[in-house]
Design a protein around this motif. Sequence first.
Motif, PDB file in Angstrom:
ATOM      1  N   LEU A 204      -2.289   7.710  -4.977  1.00  0.00           N
ATOM      2  CA  LEU A 204      -1.896   8.022  -3.601  1.00  0.00           C
ATOM      3  C   LEU A 204      -2.420   6.970  -2.632  1.00  0.00           C
ATOM      4  CD1 LEU A 204      -0.468  10.057  -1.795  1.00  0.00           C
ATOM      5  CD2 LEU A 204      -2.622  11.301  -1.595  1.00  0.00           C
ATOM      6  N   LEU A 205      -3.642   6.516  -2.835  1.00  0.00           N
ATOM      7  CA  LEU A 205      -4.200   5.448  -1.993  1.00  0.00           C
ATOM      8  C   LEU A 205      -3.396   4.163  -2.164  1.00  0.00           C
ATOM      9  CD1 LEU A 205      -6.397   4.338  -0.114  1.00  0.00           C
ATOM     10  CD2 LEU A 205      -7.791   3.886  -2.148  1.00  0.00           C
ATOM     11  N   ALA A 206      -3.032   3.850  -3.406  1.00  0.00           N
ATOM     12  CA  ALA A 206      -2.224   2.648  -3.645  1.00  0.00           C
ATOM     13  C   ALA A 206      -0.891   2.753  -2.912  1.00  0.00           C
ATOM     14  CB  ALA A 206      -1.996   2.465  -5.142  1.00  0.00           C
ATOM     15  N   GLY A 207      -0.262   3.924  -2.974  1.00  0.00           N
ATOM     16  CA  GLY A 207       0.996   4.117  -2.259  1.00  0.00           C
ATOM     17  C   GLY A 207       0.832   3.949  -0.765  1.00  0.00           C
ATOM     18  N   ALA A 208      -0.264   4.501  -0.216  1.00  0.00           N
ATOM     19  CA  ALA A 208      -0.515   4.377   1.224  1.00  0.00           C
ATOM     20  C   ALA A 208      -0.725   2.922   1.618  1.00  0.00           C
ATOM     21  CB  ALA A 208      -1.725   5.220   1.609  1.00  0.00           C
ATOM     22  N   LEU A 209      -1.437   2.176   0.783  1.00  0.00           N
ATOM     23  CA  LEU A 209      -1.680   0.755   1.085  1.00  0.00           C
ATOM     24  C   LEU A 209      -0.380  -0.052   1.031  1.00  0.00           C
ATOM     25  CD1 LEU A 209      -5.028   0.143  -0.850  1.00  0.00           C
ATOM     26  CD2 LEU A 209      -4.704   0.290   1.640  1.00  0.00           C
ATOM     27  N   ILE A 210       0.466   0.241   0.065  1.00  0.00           N
ATOM     28  CA  ILE A 210       1.748  -0.474  -0.039  1.00  0.00           C
ATOM     29  C   ILE A 210       2.619  -0.160   1.177  1.00  0.00           C
ATOM     30  CG2 ILE A 210       3.864  -0.712  -1.378  1.00  0.00           C
ATOM     31  CD1 ILE A 210       2.175  -0.022  -3.874  1.00  0.00           C
ATOM     32  N   SER A 234       7.687   0.015  -5.338  1.00  0.00           N
ATOM     33  CA  SER A 234       6.281   0.193  -5.721  1.00  0.00           C
ATOM     34  C   SER A 234       5.669   1.382  -4.999  1.00  0.00           C
ATOM     35  CB  SER A 234       5.489  -1.085  -5.411  1.00  0.00           C
ATOM     36  OG  SER A 234       5.999  -2.189  -6.116  1.00  0.00           O
ATOM     37  N   ALA A 235       5.970   1.527  -3.704  1.00  0.00           N
ATOM     38  CA  ALA A 235       5.452   2.662  -2.941  1.00  0.00           C
ATOM     39  C   ALA A 235       6.001   3.970  -3.506  1.00  0.00           C
ATOM     40  CB  ALA A 235       5.829   2.523  -1.471  1.00  0.00           C
ATOM     41  N   TRP A 236       7.291   3.983  -3.821  1.00  0.00           N
ATOM     42  CA  TRP A 236       7.894   5.192  -4.401  1.00  0.00           C
ATOM     43  C   TRP A 236       7.206   5.546  -5.710  1.00  0.00           C
ATOM     44  CZ3 TRP A 236      10.164   5.893  -9.143  1.00  0.00           C
ATOM     45  CH2 TRP A 236      10.810   7.132  -9.341  1.00  0.00           C
ATOM     46  N   TYR A 237       6.990   4.546  -6.579  1.00  0.00           N
ATOM     47  CA  TYR A 237       6.381   4.807  -7.888  1.00  0.00           C
ATOM     48  C   TYR A 237       4.953   5.310  -7.740  1.00  0.00           C
ATOM     49  CZ  TYR A 237       4.343   4.005 -12.479  1.00  0.00           C
ATOM     50  OH  TYR A 237       3.683   4.168 -13.675  1.00  0.00           O
ATOM     51  N   ALA A 238       4.186   4.702  -6.842  1.00  0.00           N
ATOM     52  CA  ALA A 238       2.797   5.124  -6.651  1.00  0.00           C
ATOM     53  C   ALA A 238       2.723   6.566  -6.164  1.00  0.00           C
ATOM     54  CB  ALA A 238       2.096   4.198  -5.665  1.00  0.00           C
ATOM     55  N   HIS A 245       5.258  14.661  -3.740  1.00  0.00           N
ATOM     56  CA  HIS A 245       6.694  14.460  -3.960  1.00  0.00           C
ATOM     57  C   HIS A 245       7.111  13.105  -3.384  1.00  0.00           C
ATOM     58  CE1 HIS A 245      10.993  15.321  -4.183  1.00  0.00           C
ATOM     59  NE2 HIS A 245      10.663  16.293  -4.997  1.00  0.00           N
ATOM     60  N   PRO A 246       7.829  12.280  -4.156  1.00  0.00           N
ATOM     61  CA  PRO A 246       8.125  10.904  -3.731  1.00  0.00           C
ATOM     62  C   PRO A 246       9.047  10.787  -2.531  1.00  0.00           C
ATOM     63  CG  PRO A 246       9.268  11.422  -5.771  1.00  0.00           C
ATOM     64  CD  PRO A 246       8.318  12.552  -5.518  1.00  0.00           C
ATOM     65  N   THR A 247       9.718  11.874  -2.139  1.00  0.00           N
ATOM     66  CA  THR A 247      10.512  11.808  -0.915  1.00  0.00           C
ATOM     67  C   THR A 247       9.622  11.509   0.300  1.00  0.00           C
ATOM     68  OG1 THR A 247      10.358  14.214  -0.784  1.00  0.00           O
ATOM     69  CG2 THR A 247      12.379  13.301  -1.692  1.00  0.00           C
ATOM     70  N   VAL A 248       8.339  11.834   0.192  1.00  0.00           N
ATOM     71  CA  VAL A 248       7.390  11.521   1.264  1.00  0.00           C
ATOM     72  C   VAL A 248       7.329  10.012   1.476  1.00  0.00           C
ATOM     73  CG1 VAL A 248       4.965  11.653   1.975  1.00  0.00           C
ATOM     74  CG2 VAL A 248       6.048  13.609   0.848  1.00  0.00           C
ATOM     75  N   ALA A 249       7.385   9.255   0.385  1.00  0.00           N
ATOM     76  CA  ALA A 249       7.381   7.795   0.495  1.00  0.00           C
ATOM     77  C   ALA A 249       8.614   7.316   1.241  1.00  0.00           C
ATOM     78  CB  ALA A 249       7.324   7.153  -0.887  1.00  0.00           C
ATOM     79  N   GLY A 250       9.762   7.944   0.994  1.00  0.00           N
ATOM     80  CA  GLY A 250      10.984   7.555   1.689  1.00  0.00           C
ATOM     81  C   GLY A 250      10.855   7.725   3.184  1.00  0.00           C
ATOM     82  N   VAL A 251      10.361   8.883   3.630  1.00  0.00           N
ATOM     83  CA  VAL A 251      10.179   9.114   5.064  1.00  0.00           C
ATOM     84  C   VAL A 251       9.178   8.138   5.651  1.00  0.00           C
ATOM     85  CG1 VAL A 251       9.266  10.735   6.759  1.00  0.00           C
ATOM     86  CG2 VAL A 251      10.867  11.522   5.054  1.00  0.00           C
TER      87      VAL A 251
END
Length: 420
Positions: A204-210, A234-238, A245-251
């Motif tokens: 989750l931290l990696a996704g936030a950083l990306i 990369s953000a979606w995968y992290a 839920h990866p839809t959060v990355a989309g928003v």
Amino acid sequence: MRRSTRRPVRRPAEVWPFGPTIRYSRQVAEALRTETVGGVVMLLAAVAALVWANVSHDSYEALRAASFGPGALHLDLELYRWAQHGLLAIFFFVAGVEVKEEFVHGELANLRKAALPVIAAIAGMIVPALVYLAVSRGAPDAGRGWAIPTATDIAFALAVLAVTASAMPAALRAFLLTCAVVDDLGAITVIAVFFSHDLNLLALLAGALIIALYGLLQARRVRGLWIYLPLALSAWYAVEISGVHPTVAGVALGLMTRVHAAPGETGSPAERADHRIRPLSAGLAVPVFALLSAGVPLDLAGLGDAAGDRVVIGVVAGLVAGKFLGVFGGAWLAVRLGLARLAEELSWRDMAAVSTLAGIGFTVSLLIGDLAYGDDPGRANAVTVGVLTASLVASVLAAILLRVRVREHSARRMMVDTGP
């Protein structure tokens, strides 16, 4: 050999082999940018799912259960999960861009104008949840589904408005759009907070950083799809492997996209992204999700079980009655308390008609329903029937009310034009 000096004949685009394909592709993409076409495509996909599931249920379920993807990356997912986790991330990216545009350039940029749809949207999430809980009280696992009736399907609602009431004042569409955008933001917050599981904080931290790096490059006006596409994936995968839920990355990526055009740019990155990705969302992501979500058997036994399930009744009541009471009541209370002002060209009967549209849950309601009851296929199917029923009832009621209001507005304009 002497090279010919005769210039090659250029064929017109109409007769060039790929000309018609390119031209028609552009026409289709342009059509999919309109709410009407996108809503119709989504509706057709849902109808196709219902027909398929009831004609050949085994083949429909086999399609949903077909899995593919690299297992080493924990991405060996069923096709339905790819639609839910992957394709809907595209839909929510577009929603994130819309939210950002509304906050910077739209109704949400003006606190006075934003108060009405924001308060209406918040009330339109709280009241349906309360109605659902009151109706479903005592049913097994009822508490898991409280968020199902809190969401409005922006594409479907705007499509119904465009088809039935295009002549209504523009302020009505602006209210519905802003209300639905706030609703989407609330829905993704609910998904992130209440439907995350087995959190991997490092991922989750990696996704936030990306995502932060994506936002930094946007702020620095760095351009290039070759940079942003790998970052987005990369953000979606992290986020996918983090348990959120990866839809959060989309928003989040949509919210980080720049909405101001830099000197020399013909449009902002948000405008370009919306222009390119909206047809993909409306023509592929949402219809495929609808095709793989809406297929439920409609035999008499199943319908009888759904009709007697208080969770299903709670979903229908929450969407049809709760959404109307929440959106209309929230708007009325905001004006009554002096927190907002109703546009001069609108009446409370207009607001009542458009508040009924908010009961169209569909995409996000189906998603939350699966997140809540995905481990119980029988209950999940029953909830899907409830969401589809509520969306149909809300659509029909809203269409009738909007047509009445269109005729009344037209009659009033004729009286003004003809004079005494």
